[in-house]
Design a protein around this motif. Structure first.
Motif, PDB file in Angstrom:
ATOM      1  N   UNK A 113     -17.174  83.197 -70.870  1.00 30.27           N
ATOM      2  CA  UNK A 113     -16.814  83.745 -72.180  1.00 30.27           C
ATOM      3  C   UNK A 113     -15.947  84.982 -71.951  1.00 30.27           C
ATOM      4  N   UNK A 114     -14.643  84.758 -71.915  1.00 27.07           N
ATOM      5  CA  UNK A 114     -13.712  85.818 -71.540  1.00 27.07           C
ATOM      6  C   UNK A 114     -13.727  86.962 -72.560  1.00 27.07           C
ATOM      7  N   UNK A 115     -13.847  86.616 -73.823  1.00 23.95           N
ATOM      8  CA  UNK A 115     -13.870  87.675 -74.837  1.00 23.95           C
ATOM      9  C   UNK A 115     -15.078  88.589 -74.634  1.00 23.95           C
ATOM     10  N   UNK A 116     -16.227  87.972 -74.382  1.00 24.47           N
ATOM     11  CA  UNK A 116     -17.429  88.775 -74.188  1.00 24.47           C
ATOM     12  C   UNK A 116     -17.327  89.605 -72.900  1.00 24.47           C
ATOM     13  N   UNK A 117     -16.712  89.023 -71.869  1.00 22.08           N
ATOM     14  CA  UNK A 117     -16.527  89.768 -70.632  1.00 22.08           C
ATOM     15  C   UNK A 117     -15.707  91.028 -70.912  1.00 22.08           C
ATOM     16  N   UNK A 118     -14.656  90.869 -71.693  1.00 26.10           N
ATOM     17  CA  UNK A 118     -13.816  92.006 -72.068  1.00 26.10           C
ATOM     18  C   UNK A 118     -14.644  93.037 -72.841  1.00 26.10           C
ATOM     19  N   UNK A 119     -15.465  92.548 -73.757  1.00 26.93           N
ATOM     20  CA  UNK A 119     -16.287  93.446 -74.565  1.00 26.93           C
ATOM     21  C   UNK A 119     -17.296  94.213 -73.691  1.00 26.93           C
ATOM     22  N   UNK A 120     -17.888  93.501 -72.737  1.00 26.94           N
ATOM     23  CA  UNK A 120     -18.878  94.141 -71.853  1.00 26.94           C
ATOM     24  C   UNK A 120     -18.233  95.245 -71.022  1.00 26.94           C
ATOM     25  N   UNK A 121     -17.010  94.973 -70.568  1.00 21.38           N
ATOM     26  CA  UNK A 121     -16.312  95.963 -69.747  1.00 21.38           C
ATOM     27  C   UNK A 121     -15.902  97.170 -70.601  1.00 21.38           C
ATOM     28  N   UNK A 122     -15.421  96.889 -71.803  1.00 22.32           N
ATOM     29  CA  UNK A 122     -15.099  97.999 -72.721  1.00 22.32           C
ATOM     30  C   UNK A 122     -16.321  98.891 -72.939  1.00 22.32           C
ATOM     31  N   UNK A 123     -17.420  98.231 -73.207  1.00 22.34           N
ATOM     32  CA  UNK A 123     -18.676  98.942 -73.472  1.00 22.34           C
ATOM     33  C   UNK A 123     -19.075  99.827 -72.279  1.00 22.34           C
ATOM     34  N   UNK A 124     -18.933  99.285 -71.086  1.00 18.99           N
ATOM     35  CA  UNK A 124     -19.277 100.062 -69.889  1.00 18.99           C
ATOM     36  C   UNK A 124     -18.355 101.275 -69.758  1.00 18.99           C
ATOM     37  N   UNK A 145     -25.916 112.203 -49.897  1.00 17.22           N
ATOM     38  CA  UNK A 145     -24.470 112.357 -49.859  1.00 17.22           C
ATOM     39  C   UNK A 145     -23.668 111.119 -50.192  1.00 17.22           C
ATOM     40  N   UNK A 146     -24.323 110.101 -50.747  1.00 15.61           N
ATOM     41  CA  UNK A 146     -23.562 108.901 -51.130  1.00 15.61           C
ATOM     42  C   UNK A 146     -22.468 109.284 -52.119  1.00 15.61           C
ATOM     43  N   UNK A 147     -21.287 108.668 -51.943  1.00 22.10           N
ATOM     44  CA  UNK A 147     -20.159 108.945 -52.837  1.00 22.10           C
ATOM     45  C   UNK A 147     -20.341 108.287 -54.190  1.00 22.10           C
ATOM     46  N   UNK A 148     -21.196 107.273 -54.234  1.00 21.50           N
ATOM     47  CA  UNK A 148     -21.389 106.591 -55.502  1.00 21.50           C
ATOM     48  C   UNK A 148     -22.577 105.673 -55.461  1.00 21.50           C
ATOM     49  N   UNK A 149     -22.883 105.151 -56.631  1.00 19.78           N
ATOM     50  CA  UNK A 149     -24.003 104.229 -56.779  1.00 19.78           C
ATOM     51  C   UNK A 149     -23.473 102.986 -57.477  1.00 19.78           C
ATOM     52  N   UNK A 150     -23.528 101.854 -56.756  1.00 21.47           N
ATOM     53  CA  UNK A 150     -23.082 100.575 -57.271  1.00 21.47           C
ATOM     54  C   UNK A 150     -24.257  99.933 -57.997  1.00 21.47           C
ATOM     55  N   UNK A 151     -24.154  99.733 -59.292  1.00 20.54           N
ATOM     56  CA  UNK A 151     -25.341  99.318 -60.035  1.00 20.54           C
ATOM     57  C   UNK A 151     -25.029  98.519 -61.293  1.00 20.54           C
ATOM     58  N   UNK A 152     -25.934  97.582 -61.590  1.00 15.63           N
ATOM     59  CA  UNK A 152     -25.855  96.805 -62.831  1.00 15.63           C
ATOM     60  C   UNK A 152     -26.592  97.488 -63.970  1.00 15.63           C
ATOM     61  N   UNK A 153     -27.340  98.548 -63.673  1.00 20.07           N
ATOM     62  CA  UNK A 153     -28.165  99.184 -64.705  1.00 20.07           C
ATOM     63  C   UNK A 153     -27.357  99.632 -65.926  1.00 20.07           C
ATOM     64  N   UNK A 154     -26.106 100.125 -65.758  1.00 22.28           N
ATOM     65  CA  UNK A 154     -25.370 100.599 -66.934  1.00 22.28           C
ATOM     66  C   UNK A 154     -25.121  99.524 -67.994  1.00 22.28           C
ATOM     67  N   UNK A 155     -25.241  98.262 -67.638  1.00 24.47           N
ATOM     68  CA  UNK A 155     -25.148  97.229 -68.661  1.00 24.47           C
ATOM     69  C   UNK A 155     -26.211  97.456 -69.733  1.00 24.47           C
ATOM     70  N   UNK A 156     -27.361  97.991 -69.307  1.00 20.72           N
ATOM     71  CA  UNK A 156     -28.472  98.182 -70.240  1.00 20.72           C
ATOM     72  C   UNK A 156     -28.670  99.649 -70.601  1.00 20.72           C
TER      73      UNK A 156
END
Lengths: 303, 303, 303, 303
Positions: D23-34, D202-213
């Motif tokens: 669902x490309x539209x929803x993918x776009x929406x999810x990314x916008x939201x993030x 000292x990690x430069x970042x955190x790769x995470x799926x949590x921000x979806x929620x």
């Protein structure tokens, strides 16, 4: 009635041409060679066949060509190790359509599966074909470990699952599976160095890539067990063991393709990132193969 | 010349009286019972004998009484599992002084040992006695895992080490040890559920607590292997397997003492923190023992 | 009211004289030195103190002498790691009698214990003394792994258990324990390389042998955390980390005794089968200790 | 100059329509939201994005659509986890062509790879594109475990590898990697429950799926670390931890898609054999999400 799988079930490699395409003629030749050597069944597209590294089209080519090459001389079981249920069903149907006698199904995990998910995966595949399924447990490659209790439950709930291939190398699982199924489900050994113990424990067969390089000793081991002769079986196993240890340590496609080249058969190289044997390892393999030529000596005493 | 260890090597429990002291009379009776049942050797102060839970005085009492009870009817191997090298030497000398035919030495780790430390430990013990040493590998209880390569090296560098007991349950280690020592070092199986496979693979003996509860089946298994009869051996093993699975799962002293009580023999309870079987587990054990009474049926076919 | 354990809890080694006996004068000196350096508590007879390698008499000597040496200047927690419940009770009472403020209890397994057996073990010890118990989880040395759920249950059912020392090196267990006990049970870190993370996560203290060789940096790390300064804490931790990595890799008694010798303090050698450092390892340690002398530099940025 | 990856790197799920298509539209929406929620980078086609379950065409659709949706507002790193080197190169080139700022490369094993094979795999991919590579170590899903020593070597030999994502959950590897690379290679945490400790380290970042929620708490945690405030960071982490524990335990696509549905966003179900949450698990998740709404309370004291 479905064909019976018993004895030495041989796993051909998938040969590639210099341009990377599957070499169908050579695949046919390899299968002929295995059948001529006396193996009891052929299993294309197993781990040895680099099935995980093939495109959909390549997989179909290999499945179709392999079943055609066997031509009903021995039973054929086609390996299916797909991440998605729909993908597995598609391949299962294809295998049945081209004439496979059975399919061997390994559930693959990227995300860990619950027991309910694993059972549903097998049930959906079972519903999609009419040929029997050999359940395949190999956590080292699939990431999913099915305990004997779960396997017995699947055998009960999914009628198409009539055979079990165990590749954990844990002999106790075979005993446990036999206890849990009252011996009604034949089990097959997929761990090469466990072959002697598994056949002693009552395995219906040994799934192995070794016959690509030497079929005589695996067949002799199986025959010795059938003749109820521990001493001959042990001596035969100890003779072939260095080859089994080598191919397991180095990896089956890499080592078998190297060994075939040593025997004058050009099956190509494994796919990148897999790389051919180093010269030192090749020399080891050459020595191991040379040592298999003599006659297995019989142990004089047991203990 | 030293006595030969071959066949079923039985591990008596250490019986305690109500006041917690060792019941020497019962220990003597248990050993008589084992020898009368036909076992080929006696191994006091193994894991089964709760040796880790005994004081120095108690250990010496158990060692002296056990060797006296055996009275040379069969060979005796006394277990030594001490954290310090000096402690192990002290016990080794004591065992020799009271007449043990051999000692079984398990290096115990609190702090992980280097290979050099393990070899020096065995060498120091070997230098302190003239009876042979059975090297004992059991990482699950000792915290030290000696790979076949290290074991073979110890056998070569420490001449007193002439036997190896393997309890990892990893059959491949037995094959590997045989390869590395060219079959010159007899190996013994210490993992009960692996007994059938290990004897098939050429183990010189099976070190086991099972004969405390049933000696007939282990002896029948060993005899079937000596007669080169896989089918009889497999049927016998499958019959005794539920008992082996139970005692390994529950723990040897706990389960064997409970089983002895079911058979009318009061060997007391294991030491705290170990506790007697729960009633439910006791009922399971009772059922398992009852099932051992019938005749082992012979499998009709191998595969 | 019982004394509070917080901060750097230092583990002295047990020094031996050339004849193998405990060097009580040196033990006193080592404890004085630790207290003078500013550590917040003393923990004799831990793993570092080779307590597993001591006879009963030696253990009592070390316990009595250590508590006397501390002389109430800081709290003292005496380590108890006994296989039998009766043995643990005997030592617990002794520790209380000679004035310990608390005991740290590690259940040791030869035979695996059930949860009921572990709980009963702690309850029996708790009933036998009136000083608080620090539950100690260290499966690598004890063979028993207590999950946070079990630990929380013991804390609830055995009121004497008021502190928890976690040495698995698994940070998630600390978070989980805090969740399960609503933060009511202080937890202590026993895994040296985890010190920074554990203190960040809210550990009440760090149980460590490092202050024998360098107390300044562990104290500075603890202070930085108390000052809520990540950058300073991280820089301090990274400075001391090579020392922590070394002593964990080589083993605490071996490495600490070698380091003390480098600092001119003769605490003797560890007990056989443990052996002194090889010359190469000694040189590594010497370099690591020399590098600790400079000032910790502050990281310029966080990510 | 390439864009810098720092902070919270968010992993969108791949939404499916009822017919199974992306669902490309929803993918776009999810990314916008993030992006609207403030995350610092977007990582499509990670484990969360079910990339392993997509066909080649679907993968290309998701990659192209995701980069287009981000539209340069934040950096984009596209995940590539292919079994064959040629397949990985094909996807790497595609990702670069559609505008990805970097690729994250996970070597996948069916057959175990040697170190030489792993290095050659990265080198071949590096040679095929000009955008930087984030090396990704996640043995639990890939079957290949790269130790810090090997990772440091790859960073040195393959210049394109300029970032490392560590998902073993072993904090010591991050310290070790920093030591081995003298802090020159930024590392990223891919193990959700380790986020607090990794950022402290000292990690430069955190790769995470949590921000979806919930993006607020991960961002607040990162900010607290940047402000050098342990207490605030700890309180924030403890607040979000139940969510992290849940999504890791249940599996990222399954749990994130269920959570999105609870929030009124229809991203579809994960692909079979993955199945939607059970009602009981859904209720747990609902409770966890509700608890995130309040304000994180600040711990009053550290220990």
């Amino acid at each position: 009635m479905s064909k019976k799988f018993e004895g030495i079930i041989a796993y051909p490699v998938t040969p590639f041409m210099a341009n990377g395409a599957i070499d169908v003629d050579m695949l046919t030749e390899l299968i002929d060679r295995l059948i001529d050597s006396g193996v009891h069944a052929i299993a294309p597209l197993g781990s040895t066949g680099e099935s995980a590294y093939l495109s959909d089209d390549e997989w179909e080519t290999a499945a179709r060509s392999s079943v055609a090459a066997v031509a009903g001389r021995v039973p054929t079981v086609v390996g299916i190790s797909e991440l998605t249920t729909l993908g597995a069903i598609k391949r299962a149907r294809f295998a049945q359509r081209v004439g496979a006698d059975a399919i061997m199904v390994l559930p693959i995990s990227y995300w860990k599966l619950t027991e309910a998910e694993i059972i549903a995966h097998y049930a959906a595949i079972g519903d999609s074909v009419s040929i029997p399924i050999m359940l395949y447990n190999n956590p080292a490659t699939s990431g999913i470990d099915m305990q004997p209790e779960l396997i017995a439950r699947i055998c009960k709930e999914v009628p198409s699952v009539t055979m079990v291939k165990e590749s954990t190398g844990d002999l106790q699982r075979m005993h446990r599976l036999k206890q849990l199924t009252n011996g009604t489900i034949p089990f097959y050994n997929g761990s090469n160095p466990l072959a002697f113990a598994a056949l002693n424990a009552g395995a219906a067969g040994w799934c192995t890539a070794a016959p690509n390089l030497n079929a005589e000793l695996p067949l002799a081991l199986y025959d010795a067990i059938k003749r109820n002769d521990i001493l001959a079986a042990r001596a035969t196993f100890e003779k072939v063991l260095p080859l089994l240890q080598f191919i397991v340590k180095v990896g089956l496609p890499t080592s078998v393709k190297a060994g075939l080249a040593l025997q004058g058969i050009e099956a190509g190289e494994p796919r990148l990132p897999l790389r051919p044997l180093t010269p030192a390892a090749l020399e080891d393999l050459s020595g191991i193969l040379a040592n298999l030529e003599g006659t297995p000596k019989t142990s004089a005493s047991i203990a």
